[in-house]
Scaffold this active site. Structure first.
Site, PDB file in Angstrom:
ATOM      1  N   GLU A 147      -0.835   1.946   9.926  1.00  0.00           N
ATOM      2  CA  GLU A 147      -2.183   2.212   9.446  1.00  0.00           C
ATOM      3  C   GLU A 147      -3.118   1.227  10.157  1.00  0.00           C
ATOM      4  O   GLU A 147      -2.867   0.025  10.132  1.00  0.00           O
ATOM      5  CB  GLU A 147      -2.265   2.005   7.924  1.00  0.00           C
ATOM      6  CG  GLU A 147      -3.626   2.392   7.412  1.00  0.00           C
ATOM      7  CD  GLU A 147      -3.844   2.098   5.931  1.00  0.00           C
ATOM      8  OE1 GLU A 147      -2.886   1.708   5.236  1.00  0.00           O
ATOM      9  OE2 GLU A 147      -4.996   2.257   5.492  1.00  0.00           O
ATOM     10  N   ARG A 182      12.782  -4.218   5.657  1.00  0.00           N
ATOM     11  CA  ARG A 182      11.635  -4.810   6.330  1.00  0.00           C
ATOM     12  C   ARG A 182      11.896  -6.282   6.581  1.00  0.00           C
ATOM     13  O   ARG A 182      12.691  -6.930   5.906  1.00  0.00           O
ATOM     14  CB  ARG A 182      10.344  -4.537   5.565  1.00  0.00           C
ATOM     15  CG  ARG A 182      10.062  -5.453   4.433  1.00  0.00           C
ATOM     16  CD  ARG A 182       8.753  -5.284   3.661  1.00  0.00           C
ATOM     17  NE  ARG A 182       7.871  -4.219   3.632  1.00  0.00           N
ATOM     18  CZ  ARG A 182       6.759  -3.941   4.354  1.00  0.00           C
ATOM     19  NH1 ARG A 182       6.374  -4.529   5.250  1.00  0.00           N
ATOM     20  NH2 ARG A 182       5.970  -3.017   4.199  1.00  0.00           N
ATOM     21  N   LYS A 186      -0.672  -7.037   6.220  1.00  0.00           N
ATOM     22  CA  LYS A 186      -1.970  -7.026   6.884  1.00  0.00           C
ATOM     23  C   LYS A 186      -3.067  -7.409   5.909  1.00  0.00           C
ATOM     24  O   LYS A 186      -4.028  -8.056   6.276  1.00  0.00           O
ATOM     25  CB  LYS A 186      -2.235  -5.636   7.456  1.00  0.00           C
ATOM     26  CG  LYS A 186      -1.512  -5.385   8.765  1.00  0.00           C
ATOM     27  CD  LYS A 186      -1.844  -4.015   9.315  1.00  0.00           C
ATOM     28  CE  LYS A 186      -0.760  -3.016   9.029  1.00  0.00           C
ATOM     29  NZ  LYS A 186      -1.192  -1.754   8.518  1.00  0.00           N
TER      30      LYS A 186
END
Ligand code: ATP
Ligand code: MG
Length: 749
Positions: A31, A258, A268
């Site tokens: 994104e 992850r 982020k």
């Protein structure tokens, strides 16, 4: 690539072999709401790496379905990161927004099939109706709308007739499914917001669960690889493609763990907070774990790729030691970059019996590096040395210059002390010394013994530079927020000096400044008038030394003192173990060093490895816990066995218990010798990681705190910590903090 195949490559190979797919097509779907970080590097390495290894291709797709947070500058940063790491996407960069018209048509199709409906409950009601793990949800009365009503409302949603939140499109799946995600998931929401690509064309936007699978399908993706938190979404992914009756072959979703790294924050959103809050100087601040930050700091792409390869691909979340990344960059630069001298904190030395000037031809590389090249080092009567390379009242073990101890000037002569000059406050302003003419490096016949060599610079020729020293941005291993920031993470030294060759010859942008570390000419601020160097990494893991209490026990070795007088050389056997631990087993250098140097630890470690293939976790517990016990007694006198340690590590790896709990269990094992399983049971120490158990608790906490929710939505993002804290508290500290963090963040998004 490492020799053993990971589970994703195993799947891909089987699919190609069976003919399920003729070609492998993956995608990297970020994104564009922030700069990519080292976690994204892992995902890039996996997605582009797999495509490359099997002659397929990988798409770069911007998942731009949340207009309020996205921007072109983030698109550029993402493209740059992929290219810098050496990968190339096929064709143009794709955007989910390119597919908005198609995705809209698919939604209509679902409505026509009676599989989706427009719901008009409020957000609160939707949450309430969903139920929780123990209680089935109940369906909204609006689910009974006819197909015509739904089509009409959905079109009017698109036409902008309603306000945000007034209606929502939902899939009709199962309101009592055990997997909470299946309880009529949301497909489209109204959001009157300007999109950086589609402008004001749309005021409804597809949700992740709807947009992602369809974008994958439209692009012909074969293997859609994502992180573990989407495991429960996989059924929706398949449901959408099946209900729409889309042609085969369809994409399939696979999940991996992850990357989490200690001493850093990785999302982020958290990074944006640091950038916007002024805690760092921008997205490319060399202290950030962003690709732009690593680039600016001087990391090489090889070191980052090597790190991604070392950490591998697994299905259990784990925390990687940042020291492992630091090891990778050190390891890469060690053999690549020229070694030169710099002085950070200069003190003048006058060599009283030297009156000439000479140019020493000094090698850029040590003899064991297969590279050649020399530079001219000017030598004269007045030189700088590092202030702390002289000590008037030396402690035991100090090997550099003292009133009674000579020292070698690297590549040059041996000098000894004559006199010290001080100012009115007693600070040393100058040292007077003398040199031995027959002691020149390479042709030394003086017979004088010294214990170390130090760096120096001829004052007249030395070049003044600015040096930026970076330390970890956070002082705690699992930082939560700004309160954990290390306020000393940046030190700027304006008055440092380097050899003239560094500035004049510019044979590289990276250098090893001997005994100081690796440095990089700052790509933004370096000018000939004002050279600026960033410290990439130190020569050793000094942080590990600062924080870890365990010291490597030193067994009888040929005592070879290294240049800075602190290291004892390893034996051949120890070196072999060290190499195996770091390069094959992926241990960080500090941990490998501790185990390799200690015979009882390495014996214990090797034995545990033969029972459980979890090299990193085993090494961590052995260096942190077992080592303490082995210092005091022999293996055979321990109350616990190697086998029990492997059992403990297994429960940790499986995330049944947390690190903190493991410490408690270990303490009990030391005293009682009981099995870890037994102790865990007796103490009721089970960590909760199951999202379906945690999510209802989160819902409850959110529902109970409408004020804080409103504040959060209004922009007070610090309240994320509040919600996480409340959830952890209400589980008595048993919920897996990482999982809670991720889930809460998702919920509040
Ligand atoms: P963030 O929380 O940092 O915004 P995200 O998961 O929202 O991350 P996206 O930019 O939406 O990230 O995702 C791009 C891809 O990178 C996804 O496939 C995601 O799973 C992957 N990714 C993101 N963070 C990590 C990580 N820490 N380790 C591995 N892969 C990651
Ligand atoms: Mg995200």
């Amino acid at each position: 690539m490492s020799e053993s195949k990971d589970f994703l490559r195993t799947i891909v190979e089987a699919d190609l072999k069976s003919g399920k797919n003729n070609e492998v097509i993956t995608r990297f779907p970020p994104e564009p709401n922030g700069f990519p970080h080292i976690g994204h590097a892992k995902s890039i390495f996996i997605n582009f790496g797999i495509a490359r290894d099997y002659n397929g291709h990988c798409n770069l797709r911007m998942d731009d379905t949340n207009p309020s947070k996205e921007d072109t500058k983030y698109v550029d940063a993402l493209k740059d990161a992929v290219e810098w790491l050496g990968f190339q996407w096929k064709g143009n960069v794709h955007f989910t927004s390119d597919y908005f018209p198609k995705i809209y048509d698919y939604a209509i199709e679902l409505i026509k099939n009676g599989k989706a409906y427009v719901d008009s409950l409020t957000e609160e009601e939707i949450r309430e109706y969903r139920g929780n793990v123990n209680t089935p949800g109940k369906r909204s009365k609006f689910a009974q709308r006819t197909i015509e009503e739904n089509l009409d409302l959905f079109e009017r949603m698109k036409n902008g007739e309603f306000k945000d939140g007034e209606h929502i499109l939902r899939a009709k799946i199962d309101m009592s499914a055990a997997n909470m995600k299946l309880r009529d998931p949301l497909l489209y929401r109204i959001k009157h917001s300007h999109h950086f690509r589609t402008g004001d064309e749309w005021c409804i936007y597809p949700m992740y669960d709807f947009a992602h699978c369809l974008s994958d399908y439209i692009e012909g993706i074969t293997h859609s690889i994502c992180t573990l938190e989407f495991e429960n979404n996989r059924v929706i992914y398949n449901w959408v493609l099946t209900e729409l009756g889309l042609d085969l072959p369809r994409p399939y979703q696979y999940e991996f763990a992850r990357l989490g790294m200690n001493y850093t924050v990785m999302s982020k959103r958290k990074l944006l907070e640091l950038v916007e809050g002024g805690q760092v100087l921008g997205w490319d601040d060399p202290r950030l774990p962003t690709i732009a930050g690593y680039k600016r700091r001087g990391y090489t792409k090889e070191s980052i790729l090597n790190f991604c390869d070392q950490i591998g691909i697994t299905k259990t979340n784990s925390m990687v030691d940042v020291a492992q990344l630091e090891f990778c960059i050190r390891d890469d630069l060690n053999k690549k970059v020229p070694r030169v001298m710099c002085v950070l904190d200069p003190i003048k030395v006058t060599i009283e019996n030297y009156d000439g000037f000479e140019e020493i031809d000094a090698s850029y590389y040590p003899h064991d590096v297969p590279k050649e090249g020399t530079r001219i080092l000017p030598f004269s009567k007045e030189i700088y040395i590092e202030r702390d390379d002289f000590c008037e009242n030396p402690p035991k073990g100090y090997f550099r210059l003292t009133p009674n101890q000579a020292v070698r000037l690297r590549h040059a002569y041996i000098i000894s002390f004559k006199e010290v000059i001080k100012d009115a406050n007693g600070n040393i302003t100058e040292i007077k010394a003398e040199y031995y003419a027959d002691s020149k490096s390479g042709s030394d016949t003086s017979g004088i013994k010294v214990k170390s060599a130090i760096q120096w610079l001829s004052i007249k020729e030395a070049k003044q530079v600015e040096i930026r020293l970076y330390d970890r941005l956070f002082k705690t291993e699992t930082p939560v927020g700004i309160e954990d920031i290390n306020t000393n993470s940046l030190e700027i030294i304006k008055n440092a000096f380097v050899e003239p060759a560094v500035i004049n010859e510019k044979i590289n942008v990276r250098f090893q400044f001997e005994r100081q570390g690796y440095f990089y000419a700052d790509p933004e601020d370096y000018t000939n008038a004002k050279p600026v160097f960033n410290k990439i990494v130190g020569l050793k893991d000094s942080w590990g030394k600062k924080t870890k209490v365990i010291e490597a026990p030193i067994k009888s070795q040929s005592k070879k003192v290294q240049i800075d007088g602190t290291e004892i050389a390893m034996s051949e056997d120890q070196k072999n173990l060290f190499t195996k631990y770091t390069s094959t087993l992926g241990l960080n250098a500090e941990v490998a060093n501790i185990i390799a140097r200690d015979e009882s630890l390495s014996k214990f470690y090797e034995e545990s490895l033969s029972m459980l293939n979890s090299p990193v976790s085993l090494a961590n517990i052995i260096t942190n816990e077992v080592a303490r016990e082995l210092k005091q007694m022999d293996i055979k006198d321990l109350k616990f066995s190697v086998k029990q340690i492997t059992q403990l590590v297994k429960t940790l790896d499986d995330e049944i218990i947390s690190n903190k709990m493991a410490k408690q269990v270990f303490e009990d094992m030391v005293k009682t010798g009981k099995d870890p399983k037994q102790i865990i049971e007796d103490k009721g120490l089970v960590q909760i990681s199951d999202p379906s158990v945690i999510l209802p608790i989160i819902d409850e906490i959110i529902a109970k705190n409408p004020d804080n929710l409103a504040k959060f939505k209004a922009g007070n993002t610090k309240l994320l910590g509040f919600f996480v804290g409340q959830v952890l508290k209400s589980t008595g500290g048993k919920a897996n903090p990482k999982v809670v963090n991720t889930l809460v963040a998702e919920k509040l998004k």
